[in-house]
Enzyme design. Structure first.
Site, PDB file in Angstrom:
ATOM      1  N   LYS A 276       0.843  -1.200   0.000  1.00  0.00           N
ATOM      2  CA  LYS A 276       0.000   0.000   0.000  1.00  0.00           C
ATOM      3  C   LYS A 276       0.876   1.247   0.000  1.00  0.00           C
ATOM      4  O   LYS A 276       2.009   1.211   0.491  1.00  0.00           O
ATOM      5  CB  LYS A 276      -0.860   0.030   1.273  1.00  0.00           C
ATOM      6  CG  LYS A 276      -2.012  -0.940   1.299  1.00  0.00           C
ATOM      7  CD  LYS A 276      -2.843  -0.742   2.563  1.00  0.00           C
ATOM      8  CE  LYS A 276      -3.968  -1.752   2.643  1.00  0.00           C
ATOM      9  NZ  LYS A 276      -5.001  -1.600   1.610  1.00  0.00           N
ATOM     10  N   ARG A 350     -10.230 -11.469   1.900  1.00  0.00           N
ATOM     11  CA  ARG A 350     -11.082 -12.519   1.320  1.00  0.00           C
ATOM     12  C   ARG A 350     -10.383 -13.879   1.364  1.00  0.00           C
ATOM     13  O   ARG A 350     -11.046 -14.905   1.372  1.00  0.00           O
ATOM     14  CB  ARG A 350     -11.490 -12.117  -0.098  1.00  0.00           C
ATOM     15  CG  ARG A 350     -10.337 -11.912  -1.030  1.00  0.00           C
ATOM     16  CD  ARG A 350     -10.732 -11.148  -2.282  1.00  0.00           C
ATOM     17  NE  ARG A 350     -10.830  -9.702  -2.064  1.00  0.00           N
ATOM     18  CZ  ARG A 350     -11.209  -8.829  -2.990  1.00  0.00           C
ATOM     19  NH1 ARG A 350     -11.536  -9.235  -4.188  1.00  0.00           N
ATOM     20  NH2 ARG A 350     -11.259  -7.537  -2.713  1.00  0.00           N
TER      21      ARG A 350
HETATM   22  N1  BES Z   1      -8.098  -3.809   4.336  1.00  0.00           N
HETATM   23  C1  BES Z   1      -8.294  -3.400   3.010  1.00  0.00           C
HETATM   24  C2  BES Z   1      -9.610  -2.657   2.781  1.00  0.00           C
HETATM   25  C3  BES Z   1      -9.749  -1.332   3.446  1.00  0.00           C
HETATM   26  C4  BES Z   1      -9.543  -0.173   2.737  1.00  0.00           C
HETATM   27  C5  BES Z   1     -10.130  -1.249   4.765  1.00  0.00           C
HETATM   28  C6  BES Z   1      -9.710   1.053   3.356  1.00  0.00           C
HETATM   29  C7  BES Z   1     -10.290  -0.021   5.368  1.00  0.00           C
HETATM   30  C8  BES Z   1     -10.084   1.132   4.664  1.00  0.00           C
HETATM   31  C9  BES Z   1      -8.302  -4.619   2.077  1.00  0.00           C
HETATM   32  O1  BES Z   1      -7.511  -5.684   2.474  1.00  0.00           O
HETATM   33  C10 BES Z   1      -7.766  -4.150   0.773  1.00  0.00           C
HETATM   34  O2  BES Z   1      -6.648  -3.760   0.720  1.00  0.00           O
HETATM   35  N2  BES Z   1      -8.613  -4.188  -0.247  1.00  0.00           N
HETATM   36  C11 BES Z   1      -8.247  -3.740  -1.544  1.00  0.00           C
HETATM   37  C12 BES Z   1      -8.765  -4.733  -2.541  1.00  0.00           C
HETATM   38  C13 BES Z   1      -8.244  -4.512  -3.937  1.00  0.00           C
HETATM   39  C14 BES Z   1      -6.780  -4.833  -3.990  1.00  0.00           C
HETATM   40  C15 BES Z   1      -9.019  -5.389  -4.872  1.00  0.00           C
HETATM   41  C16 BES Z   1      -8.884  -2.379  -1.764  1.00  0.00           C
HETATM   42  O3  BES Z   1     -10.005  -2.163  -1.340  1.00  0.00           O
HETATM   43  O4  BES Z   1      -8.223  -1.518  -2.338  1.00  0.00           O
HETATM   44 ZN    ZN Z   2      -5.487  -5.455   1.858  1.00  0.00          ZN
END
Ligand code: BES
Ligand code: ZN
Ligand code: ZN
Length: 496
Positions: A276, A350
């Protein structure tokens, strides 16, 4: 915090401050307002008549008491009588606690008569919840403020003149719910170096012992034996070991199919190899909010002796990049037997849920509900005011929508149509773990649906609601405890 129903004359109740609700229609001639008006030589009716207090939501006036009984009376406007519901009462109680903090007194009383048509037990529960939630603070990692420390409200008395048993029951339930939500919030607030998967398991174990739940914790060796390769693939990059936590409440008949609650317990989500960006990454300590909510909800369910079998499951891991981490393109196995092509290692929630849901499905649940900070995309869809709910059974989804409305932790349905599943087709494996940007929350839920078999199941995406500015009177900035109250409400609604 001490929360109790006090069965005594409010006018004679010794307290630094008592909160009275004032609706827009109130003129001080009836109920608790009239009785205090008499004790205060007509000052309440005059305050209303002169328009110092109009009963609008948010209006506040503080009066001094009459000598004996409450030292101060705070009149809190709650809006139109017909619009008063449990959420208004939670906010009323939260505002009473904030008033006590401002006036630097540690105890508060809440008079819940005159709060519209809300049933007594519900009103008492909402008042206790609001006060218990408002008083909570996360202070354990800071030195106490020496100069001018903030006032900690330590006691709230719920007062009412109606059916005592109902009022007492509601207060007990509300107090237990507030404690459970506050446990959730405490776990959410703890940073990743404190709240590791092992820590979550230890806290769940400690909680279970204190309320009489059964607990089982799998270590990575046991997960390997079980075949939880999807969960293990997320933990691979991390020095901290994963944990799979199972809490059981046997409140129903032996053999009754359980309600299963599953929560994402990702104690820090750096994204893995699909790292990230640094801005705001520190907030990803709250990626275990779903798991924390399941732990908090299980505590409440045990404390209230809910008459049902309930199982709480928390798959817990970190998601970090390293030389041993899962890489984009890797194909992994899962407990359900489906192979997964990992396109993006940041779509890890997931993966850990896939194994947890498959494991939960084996318990042949009456229904299974998971909650997870699963996608950023749900924040685009619904903002911060509702979680998304998706599932394979519209009756269950309807129950969750209603539980959300009652508990004040609302959710809104998104469609789980087959068309979305195509976005998860993989060239090399049974499915891939991301479906592209369009409908990101829906494709994430579609992915989960592949692992529940024929179990009646629904998913709550809480990425936008678990953490936030905390603008409501009973909240604080940061951990919101969402959806602990919703889960408890749903389980209680299913058991009568
Ligand atoms: N933990 C994150 C989702 C999230 C985003 C939680 C913002 C709280 C605040 C999750 O694991 C994630 O990173 N999801 C990605 C999925 C994508 C790579 C398909 C996302 O939402 O960007
Ligand atoms: Zn994630
Ligand atoms: Zn995540």
């Amino acid at each position: 915090m001490q929360l109790r129903f006090v069965d005594s004359d409010a006018r004679a109740h010794a307290t630094p401050i008592i909160a009275l609700a004032v609706t827009e229609e109130a003129d001080g001639s009836a109920g608790a307002l009239a009785s205090f008006d008499e004790a205060l030589d007509g000052r309440i009716a005059r305050t209303l008549r002169r328009g110092d207090m109009r009963g609008r939501d948010g209006d506040e006036v503080v009066l001094f008491g009459a000598g004996s009984g409450p030292e101060r009376v705070v009149l809190l406007g709650v809006g139109k009588t017909e619009e008063v519901d449990a959420e208004k009462i939670r906010r009323f109680a939260g505002r009473a606690v904030r008033a006590a903090e401002r006036l630097r007194v540690e105890g508060v009383a809440l008079m819940i008569d005159g709060l519209g048509a809300v049933e007594e037990e519900t009103a008492a529960q909402a008042a206790a919840e609001g006060a218990g939630l408002a008083a909570w603070r996360f202070t354990e990692l800071k030195a106490p403020e020496e100069e001018d420390p903030p006032t900690q409200v330590t006691a709230a008395d719920v007062l009412g003149t109606g059916d005592r048993d109902a009022l007492a029951r509601g207060t007990v339930a509300g107090a237990a719910i507030a404690r459970g939500v506050n446990l959730t919030r405490t776990l959410q607030e703890r940073p990743g170096n404190v709240a590791t998967p092992t820590h979550l398991a230890d806290e769940a174990t400690r909680m279970a012992a204190s309320v009489g739940l059964e607990v089982t914790v799998f270590d990575e060796g046991r997960m390997l034996e079980e075949g939880m390769h999807a969960l293990l693939s997320v933990s691979r990059g991390s020095a901290e070991e994963a944990r799979f936590i199972v809490l059981r409440h046997d409140g129903g008949a032996e053999g009754d199919p359980p309600f299963v609650l599953v929560g994402k317990g990702l104690t820090f989500d750096a994204g893995g190899i699909s790292l990230k960006p640094p801005t705001g990454m520190e907030e990803m300590k709250y990626d275990m909010s779903g798991g924390a909510a399941v732990i908090g909800a299980m505590q409440v369910i045990a404390e209230l002796g809910v008459r049902a079998n309930v199982v709480g499951i928390v798959p817990s891991s970190e998601n970090l990049p390293s030389g041993t981490a899962t890489k984009p393109g890797d194909v992994i196995q899962s407990l359900a037997g489906k192979s997964i092509e990992v396109i993006n290692t940041d779509a890890e929630g997931r993966l850990i849920l896939a194994d947890a849901l498959a494991w939960g499905a084996r318990l042949q649940p009456a229904a299974m509900v998971d909650c997870a900070t699963l996608t950023g995309s749900v924040i685009i869809a619904l903002g911060h005011h509702a979680a998304a709910v998706l599932g394979n059974d519209d009756v269950l989804v309807g129950e969750l929508l209603e539980a959300g409305q009652i508990s004040g932790e609302r959710c809104w349905q998104l469609p789980l149509w087959d068309e979305y599943k195509k976005q998860l087709d993989s060239e090399t494996a049974d499915l891939k773990n991301v479906g592209g940007r369009p409908g990101g929350s829906i494709t994430a839920a579609s992915f989960l649906s592949e692992f529940v078999g024929d179990t009646t199941w629904a998913h709550l995406d809480i990425a936008g609601t678990a953490w936030g500015e905390g603008k409501l009177p009973y909240q604080r900035k940061g951990a919101l405890g969402f959806p602990t109250r919703l889960l408890v409400q749903w389980v209680r609604s299913r058991t009568g």
